[in-house]
Design a protein around this motif. Sequence first.
Motif, short mmCIF file in Angstrom:
data_model
loop_
_atom_site.label_atom_id
_atom_site.label_comp_id
_atom_site.label_asym_id
_atom_site.label_seq_id
_atom_site.Cartn_x
_atom_site.Cartn_y
_atom_site.Cartn_z
N GLY A 66 48.36 35.47 57.29
CA GLY A 66 48.02 36.73 56.63
C GLY A 66 46.52 36.88 56.49
N VAL A 67 46.14 38.07 56.10
CA VAL A 67 44.73 38.37 55.89
C VAL A 67 44.59 39.04 54.52
CG1 VAL A 67 42.76 39.71 56.70
CG2 VAL A 67 44.33 38.71 58.35
N THR A 68 43.64 38.61 53.75
CA THR A 68 43.37 39.21 52.45
C THR A 68 41.88 39.50 52.35
OG1 THR A 68 45.12 37.88 51.45
CG2 THR A 68 43.51 38.83 49.96
N GLY A 69 41.59 40.62 51.74
CA GLY A 69 40.18 40.96 51.57
C GLY A 69 39.93 41.52 50.16
N LEU A 70 38.78 41.29 49.63
CA LEU A 70 38.41 41.81 48.31
C LEU A 70 37.10 42.59 48.44
CD1 LEU A 70 39.01 38.63 46.12
CD2 LEU A 70 40.44 40.67 46.23
N HIS A 75 43.15 50.24 39.16
CA HIS A 75 43.50 50.76 40.48
C HIS A 75 43.50 52.29 40.46
CE1 HIS A 75 44.62 46.91 42.23
NE2 HIS A 75 45.19 46.62 41.08
N PRO A 133 47.70 48.11 48.63
CA PRO A 133 48.46 47.29 49.58
C PRO A 133 48.69 48.00 50.91
CG PRO A 133 49.45 47.18 47.42
CD PRO A 133 48.38 48.22 47.36
N GLY A 172 49.48 46.97 55.40
CA GLY A 172 49.85 45.92 56.34
C GLY A 172 49.24 46.21 57.69
#
Length: 117
Positions: free
Chosen positions: A87-91, A100, A107, A109
């Motif tokens: 997976g890939v996560t970014g902040l 939010h 979210p 994909g």
Amino acid sequence: MDTGNLTIRGDEILVDKNTGRARGVAFLDSTTRKSYEAKAKVVIVGASTLESARLMLLSRSPQHPNGIGNSSGHVGHNFCEHVMGPGVTGLIKELVGKPHTLDDAGPAGFYIRASGI
């Protein structure tokens, strides 16, 4: 599975020569390397997209020369396997800890198509 009346196995679906219907499965015991056949009133193909197609295509008989359930020739074509893995996560530093909003790129994909499919 909780009743103990279920065994998950199968390398080939066996077909009754008179009816053309599934009559059981053939499988190879991975420990002893011995071949077995298990008769069944009902055969359920419940593998992943790729494995279900593979099993059906390998299950050829005089009634199903192209594999069971494949009279159209479409088994194994036009499907999408959803492989769950990396997976890939970014902040975004500026948004960490803030409430939010509908425009904060919540979210989502992505899908990477495997070449040659």
